[in-house]
Design a protein around this motif. Structure first.
Motif, PDB file in Angstrom:
ATOM      1  N   ARG A 111       6.369  -1.953  -0.981  1.00 11.16           N
ATOM      2  CA  ARG A 111       7.394  -0.925  -0.777  1.00 11.16           C
ATOM      3  C   ARG A 111       6.783   0.469  -0.879  1.00 11.16           C
ATOM      4  O   ARG A 111       7.149   1.371  -0.130  1.00 11.16           O
ATOM      5  N   GLN A 112       5.851   0.632  -1.812  1.00 12.82           N
ATOM      6  CA  GLN A 112       5.211   1.932  -1.971  1.00 12.82           C
ATOM      7  C   GLN A 112       4.428   2.277  -0.702  1.00 12.82           C
ATOM      8  O   GLN A 112       4.493   3.395  -0.194  1.00 12.82           O
ATOM      9  N   ILE A 113       3.720   1.274  -0.149  1.00 16.18           N
ATOM     10  CA  ILE A 113       2.956   1.491   1.086  1.00 16.18           C
ATOM     11  C   ILE A 113       3.888   1.887   2.222  1.00 16.18           C
ATOM     12  O   ILE A 113       3.552   2.742   3.052  1.00 16.18           O
ATOM     13  N   HIS A 114       5.100   1.329   2.209  1.00 17.19           N
ATOM     14  CA  HIS A 114       6.057   1.642   3.263  1.00 17.19           C
ATOM     15  C   HIS A 114       6.976   2.809   2.921  1.00 17.19           C
ATOM     16  O   HIS A 114       8.042   2.943   3.510  1.00 17.19           O
ATOM     17  N   PHE A 115       6.587   3.638   1.962  1.00 15.22           N
ATOM     18  CA  PHE A 115       7.277   4.889   1.680  1.00 15.22           C
ATOM     19  C   PHE A 115       8.692   4.732   1.140  1.00 15.22           C
ATOM     20  O   PHE A 115       9.514   5.630   1.263  1.00 15.22           O
ATOM     21  N   HIS A 116       9.007   3.594   0.520  1.00 13.93           N
ATOM     22  CA  HIS A 116      10.367   3.424   0.000  1.00 13.93           C
ATOM     23  C   HIS A 116      10.637   4.328  -1.188  1.00 13.93           C
ATOM     24  O   HIS A 116      11.747   4.818  -1.352  1.00 13.93           O
ATOM     25  N   PHE A 117       9.605   4.511  -2.055  1.00 16.88           N
ATOM     26  CA  PHE A 117       9.834   5.240  -3.310  1.00 16.88           C
ATOM     27  C   PHE A 117       9.728   6.741  -3.102  1.00 16.88           C
ATOM     28  O   PHE A 117       8.890   7.218  -2.345  1.00 16.88           O
ATOM     29  N   THR A 118      10.606   7.493  -3.813  1.00 16.20           N
ATOM     30  CA  THR A 118      10.424   8.943  -3.860  1.00 16.20           C
ATOM     31  C   THR A 118       9.921   9.293  -5.249  1.00 16.20           C
ATOM     32  O   THR A 118       9.947   8.457  -6.156  1.00 16.20           O
ATOM     33  N   SER A 119       9.479  10.532  -5.399  1.00 19.20           N
ATOM     34  CA  SER A 119       8.915  10.915  -6.693  1.00 19.20           C
ATOM     35  C   SER A 119       9.982  10.952  -7.789  1.00 19.20           C
ATOM     36  O   SER A 119       9.664  10.868  -8.970  1.00 19.20           O
ATOM     37  N   GLU A 120      11.268  11.053  -7.395  1.00 20.73           N
ATOM     38  CA  GLU A 120      12.316  11.051  -8.432  1.00 20.73           C
ATOM     39  C   GLU A 120      13.015   9.702  -8.552  1.00 20.73           C
ATOM     40  O   GLU A 120      13.499   9.353  -9.614  1.00 20.73           O
ATOM     41  N   HIS A 121      13.106   8.956  -7.466  1.00 24.23           N
ATOM     42  CA  HIS A 121      13.904   7.728  -7.446  1.00 24.23           C
ATOM     43  C   HIS A 121      13.035   6.538  -7.047  1.00 24.23           C
ATOM     44  O   HIS A 121      12.690   6.374  -5.884  1.00 24.23           O
ATOM     45  N   HIS A 122      12.691   5.717  -8.022  1.00 31.04           N
ATOM     46  CA  HIS A 122      11.826   4.564  -7.779  1.00 31.04           C
ATOM     47  C   HIS A 122      12.128   3.500  -8.810  1.00 31.04           C
ATOM     48  O   HIS A 122      11.226   2.961  -9.449  1.00 31.04           O
ATOM     49  N   PHE A 123      13.428   3.183  -8.974  1.00 29.96           N
ATOM     50  CA  PHE A 123      13.783   2.296 -10.073  1.00 29.96           C
ATOM     51  C   PHE A 123      13.204   0.887  -9.907  1.00 29.96           C
ATOM     52  O   PHE A 123      12.875   0.236 -10.895  1.00 29.96           O
ATOM     53  N   GLY A 124      13.081   0.414  -8.680  1.00 28.29           N
ATOM     54  CA  GLY A 124      12.482  -0.905  -8.473  1.00 28.29           C
ATOM     55  C   GLY A 124      11.121  -0.983  -9.150  1.00 28.29           C
ATOM     56  O   GLY A 124      10.800  -1.968  -9.836  1.00 28.29           O
TER      57      GLY A 124
END
Lengths: 261, 148
Positions: free
Chosen positions: A221-234
């Protein structure tokens, strides 16, 4: 979209709870069929259905949160409570096995020779592979924290590298533990020592594998840009689970490997 | 046939060169006009977004749907989805409890005194402020806008 007057997520109807329940039914009854009629078909069918359920359900959660934006602050808070409660239930699960271990080891019966480790058991040297395993998991705790800070600071390359390293350390632990299992001078059938050792460390190893899978999904998911610097609860949930796995190992190491030798 | 050069293209003819120069001149003038008339008032943030900054997007860049709506509202100090505790009012005629509603009436539950276990429920209608039948506090319905 927002014809609701609240910030919560009313989930669309989904078939996955039903398929999950059916999978649980097939797996359990399949287990019984395996025991009595020597056929694994039903159990394997249940397992496949379980894997399909997990994949599609969690894929839907990612779609709802990342792609559709349903995970508002109160929704995220609920997810946090959920993960904490789940990990707490797992703590109690392991507490049971530690209870069993201490019950048998604090007052060893005459059948064991009145001593712990029981007569005839050659324990593993806690300062060999088990100590290496401890170092590996502790290091993975450092790398997963590094990954978290990288994400919060917007550093994509470092986040990917440290997360990949964490997963690699997890696989290394699993590999080392598998070697230990193969080479161990005792088996699960060797009295209460074998039972408590392999059930406790075995369930722990299973949780390491689960945690590694969770982290691997986060890496994708990180590689596919799902996470933002503020929201990455997964990712945070995976990191909490990983720290939990690490702490359980520390208790296992101190109790079973070190004190229990 | 017009004389052709080594590569055999017709741009090496005198007419061809003239066309090229005329085109270049036209493009130059066009871009010069554009540059001269561009508004440079708003400073463009250089190298602070997405891949240029560090590779991980921010919520500002990537949040969508309800999450984005809530994020924007919170930044402005608004609370369209009533996530925060209701504001406190005196409940007097001059300072009635303002009750936001998306329709023209809403149910109010008045806990007249702290720790009361019997909640006084009543419909609050749009229009003049109503009073709690038990303690007499004033309640006024106000329209609540949802960002759709």
């Amino acid at each position: 979209m927002a014809h609701q007057a609240h910030a919560y997520h009313m989930v669309d109807p989904s078939p996955w709870p039903l398929t999950g329940a059916i999978a649980a039914l097939l797996m359990t009854s399949g287990l019984a069929v395996w025991f009595h009629f020597h056929s694994t078909t039903l159990m394997i069918l249940g397992t496949i259905l379980l894997l399909l359920t997990m994949f599609q359900w969690w894929r839907d959660v990612v779609r709802e949160g990342t792609f559709q934006g349903h995970h508002t602050p109160p929704v995220q808070k609920g997810l946090r409570y959920g993960m904490i409660l789940f990990i707490t239930s797992e703590v109690f699960f392991f507490l049971g096995f530690f209870w069993a271990f201490y019950h048998s080891s604090l007052a060893p019966t005459p059948e064991l020779g009145g001593c712990w480790p029981p007569t005839g058991i050659t324990t593993l040297d806690p300062f060999e592979v088990p100590l290496l395993n401890t170092a590996v998991l502790l290091a993975s705790g450092v790398t997963v924290t590094w990954a978290h800070h990288s994400i919060m600071e917007g550093e994509r390359k470092q986040a990917i590298q440290s997360l990949a390293l964490t997963i690699a350390l997890g696989f290394y632990f699993t590999f080392l533990q598998a070697m230990e299992y193969y080479e161990a001078p005792f088996t699960i059938a060797d009295g209460v020592y074998g039972s408590t050792f392999f059930v406790a460390t075995g369930f722990h190893g299973l949780h390491v594998i689960i945690g590694s899978m969770f982290l691997a999904v986060c890496l994708l998911r990180q590689i596919h840009f799902h996470f933002t610097s503020e929201h990455h609860f997964g990712f945070e949930a995976a990191a909490w689970y990983w720290h939990f796995v690490d702490v359980v190992w520390l208790f296992l190491y101190i109790s079973i490997y070190w004190w229990g030798s | 046939a017009p004389p052709s050069g080594q590569r055999g293209n017709s741009f090496l003819t005198l007419e061809g060169r003239e066309v090229k120069v005329k085109m270049a001149a036209r493009l130059l003038i066009r871009s010069a006009v554009r540059a001269a008339t561009t508004c440079r008032a708003a400073p463009v943030p250089a190298l602070t977004r997405g891949m240029a900054a560090g590779g991980i997007p921010t919520d500002e860049e990537q949040a969508t749907g309800m999450e984005r709506i809530v994020m924007k509202a919170m930044k402005e100090g608004a609370d369209p989805y009533s996530m925060m505790k209701p504001k406190e009012y005196a409940g007097s005629k001059a300072d009635p409890h303002l009750v936001p509603s998306i329709t023209n009436k809403r149910i109010v539950g008045c806990v007249c005194e702290e720790d009361n276990t019997a909640v006084v429920w009543f419909w609050l209608h749009d229009g003049e402020a109503q009073r709690c039948p038990s303690c007499g506090s004033h309640y006024k319905l106000v329209a609540h806008e949802l960002p759709h």
